[in-house]
Write a protein that holds these residues in place. Sequence first.
Motif, PDB file in Angstrom:
ATOM      1  N   GLY A   1       0.841  -1.194   0.000  1.00 59.19           N
ATOM      2  CA  GLY A   1       0.000   0.000   0.000  1.00 59.19           C
ATOM      3  C   GLY A   1       0.877   1.245   0.000  1.00 59.19           C
ATOM      4  N   VAL A   2       0.622   2.178  -0.915  1.00 61.57           N
ATOM      5  CA  VAL A   2       1.433   3.392  -1.047  1.00 61.57           C
ATOM      6  C   VAL A   2       0.539   4.618  -0.902  1.00 61.57           C
ATOM      7  CG1 VAL A   2       2.881   4.769  -2.588  1.00 61.57           C
ATOM      8  CG2 VAL A   2       3.151   2.284  -2.525  1.00 61.57           C
ATOM      9  N   VAL A   3       0.919   5.506  -0.002  1.00 64.63           N
ATOM     10  CA  VAL A   3       0.209   6.777   0.194  1.00 64.63           C
ATOM     11  C   VAL A   3       1.241   7.899   0.164  1.00 64.63           C
ATOM     12  CG1 VAL A   3      -1.153   8.184   1.783  1.00 64.63           C
ATOM     13  CG2 VAL A   3      -1.652   5.750   1.542  1.00 64.63           C
ATOM     14  N   ILE A   4       0.953   8.975  -0.576  1.00 63.23           N
ATOM     15  CA  ILE A   4       1.838  10.144  -0.633  1.00 63.23           C
ATOM     16  C   ILE A   4       1.109  11.326  -0.004  1.00 63.23           C
ATOM     17  CG2 ILE A   4       3.085  11.738  -2.130  1.00 63.23           C
ATOM     18  CD1 ILE A   4       3.406   9.445  -4.118  1.00 63.23           C
TER      19      ILE A   4
ATOM     20  N   ASN B   1       0.349  -0.566  14.874  1.00 62.90           N
ATOM     21  CA  ASN B   1      -1.026  -1.052  14.986  1.00 62.90           C
ATOM     22  C   ASN B   1      -1.965  -0.006  14.411  1.00 62.90           C
ATOM     23  OD1 ASN B   1      -0.638  -3.590  16.143  1.00 62.90           O
ATOM     24  ND2 ASN B   1      -0.364  -2.706  18.165  1.00 62.90           N
ATOM     25  N   LEU B   2      -2.329  -0.192  13.180  1.00 58.82           N
ATOM     26  CA  LEU B   2      -3.150   0.779  12.455  1.00 58.82           C
ATOM     27  C   LEU B   2      -4.617   0.553  12.822  1.00 58.82           C
ATOM     28  CD1 LEU B   2      -2.701   2.964  10.249  1.00 58.82           C
ATOM     29  CD2 LEU B   2      -3.332   1.227   8.587  1.00 58.82           C
TER      30      LEU B   2
ATOM     31  N   LEU C   1      -6.554  -1.766   1.711  1.00 59.78           N
ATOM     32  CA  LEU C   1      -6.030  -2.033   3.045  1.00 59.78           C
ATOM     33  C   LEU C   1      -6.663  -1.127   4.090  1.00 59.78           C
ATOM     34  CD1 LEU C   1      -3.924  -3.295   5.003  1.00 59.78           C
ATOM     35  CD2 LEU C   1      -2.318  -1.572   4.205  1.00 59.78           C
ATOM     36  N   LEU C   2      -6.748   0.158   3.773  1.00 60.21           N
ATOM     37  CA  LEU C   2      -7.287   1.141   4.716  1.00 60.21           C
ATOM     38  C   LEU C   2      -8.812   1.182   4.709  1.00 60.21           C
ATOM     39  CD1 LEU C   2      -4.808   4.060   3.898  1.00 60.21           C
ATOM     40  CD2 LEU C   2      -4.683   2.459   5.812  1.00 60.21           C
ATOM     41  N   GLU C   3      -9.418   0.524   3.686  1.00 61.77           N
ATOM     42  CA  GLU C   3     -10.882   0.531   3.528  1.00 61.77           C
ATOM     43  C   GLU C   3     -11.405   1.953   3.393  1.00 61.77           C
ATOM     44  OE1 GLU C   3     -12.471  -1.685   6.788  1.00 61.77           O
ATOM     45  OE2 GLU C   3     -11.665  -3.592   6.092  1.00 61.77           O
TER      46      GLU C   3
ATOM     47  N   GLN D   1     -12.667   9.614   0.195  1.00 63.25           N
ATOM     48  CA  GLN D   1     -12.752   9.601   1.659  1.00 63.25           C
ATOM     49  C   GLN D   1     -11.429  10.038   2.286  1.00 63.25           C
ATOM     50  OE1 GLN D   1     -14.023   5.472   1.836  1.00 63.25           O
ATOM     51  NE2 GLN D   1     -16.006   6.081   2.679  1.00 63.25           N
ATOM     52  N   LEU D   2     -10.321   9.588   1.694  1.00 62.42           N
ATOM     53  CA  LEU D   2      -9.016   9.985   2.219  1.00 62.42           C
ATOM     54  C   LEU D   2      -8.796  11.483   2.091  1.00 62.42           C
ATOM     55  CD1 LEU D   2      -6.827   7.061   0.826  1.00 62.42           C
ATOM     56  CD2 LEU D   2      -7.176   7.596   3.240  1.00 62.42           C
TER      57      LEU D   2
END
Length: 375
Positions: free
Chosen positions: A34-37, A97-98, A54-56, A61-62
């Motif tokens: 999973g990649v987030v910038i 722990n996300l 992964l983050l649902e 929404q993000l």
Amino acid sequence: MASFISSKNWALGKRRIAKKWREASPFWDWLTTGVVILNQRGEVDYANTTAQDLLELSVLQLGEKPFVQHFISEEQLTKVLAEVRQESYAIHRLLFNLQKIGRPEPLPTLLTVSSILETDSVLLEFVTAEQQLRLDREERTLEQSQANKELIRNLAHEIKNPLGGIRGAAQLLESELTNPELTEYTQVIIKESARLQSLVDRLLAPHRKPRIIGDVNIHEICERVRSVLLAQYPKQIHIIRDYDISIPEFRGDNEQLIQALLNVAQNAAQVLADFSPQALPGYQATITFRTRIARQITIARHRYKLALELHIIDNGPGIPVDLIDKIFLPLVSGREGGSGLGLTLTQTFIQQHDGMIECVSEPGYTDFKILIPLP
């Protein structure tokens, strides 16, 4: 860094970077990570498909609020991001722990946070511990399955040749006997030889019978299996259909897939039929067929953008702990009178479609999950 650049030049530079990320997005989406910038304000500039799954959370929404505000552990994330920004090109790796707001349990994740050269942006990479364990388990299952196939083929051939001789000798002996009472013994030999011959044929069947490839509609197959179960257990079993009708057709062998699903579903139905009379008042024996589309799936070391995800779920007593790791092995059965070949054949048929099958079970819940690549 931004303080040394005019706001106009900074905005232009940021737009160019964002454009590059958008242009590269098909490649980012093929990653298992999973990649987030995040930009300098902590907002999401980009999230690949794996991260969204992964983050649902979708991209929209993000983008509703700063990234860290989506999580209960906001303070810890903010601290890590600040440390990376303060130290040029720093990389932080931590087991994190996300826990998303509204999510009941945290998700153990290996998180890597790094700054992006010549920007104030930060790159976050997520790999779940569960994902890594699944990949390791899948690789072991594949190796075990290949070994089983070789063992079955070799064993079946070794048994088949002398078995024909034993049966033929018993038939010749019976023709020479004058005492009818003695033919009872030769009949035992002949019948048991025939039973073993049938078992050997079933072991060899997946490797002998030619596959007939055509267009497969998974919901037609589910409905076929459902009709068989309802005919066999019209009152004992309740069947729930939870279908994603957007799943496209794919190329495969309809008969093999029908048999594969039938083996799993019939096992569940037989267990439920025996279990339900002893269950609590109001208990309803239930089997659920659930279909979904899975994205960015790795099967047998190959990466697929889309895959069919089919679940066959029952609310029976569950599979005994000592059997759960052996259920796909040949001649292993948890049911009296079972041949121990049904799930072995199911695994073979699914693998012949480049797919995989796995199972999780506990009392009151057993889930067989089948993954098959989609075009």
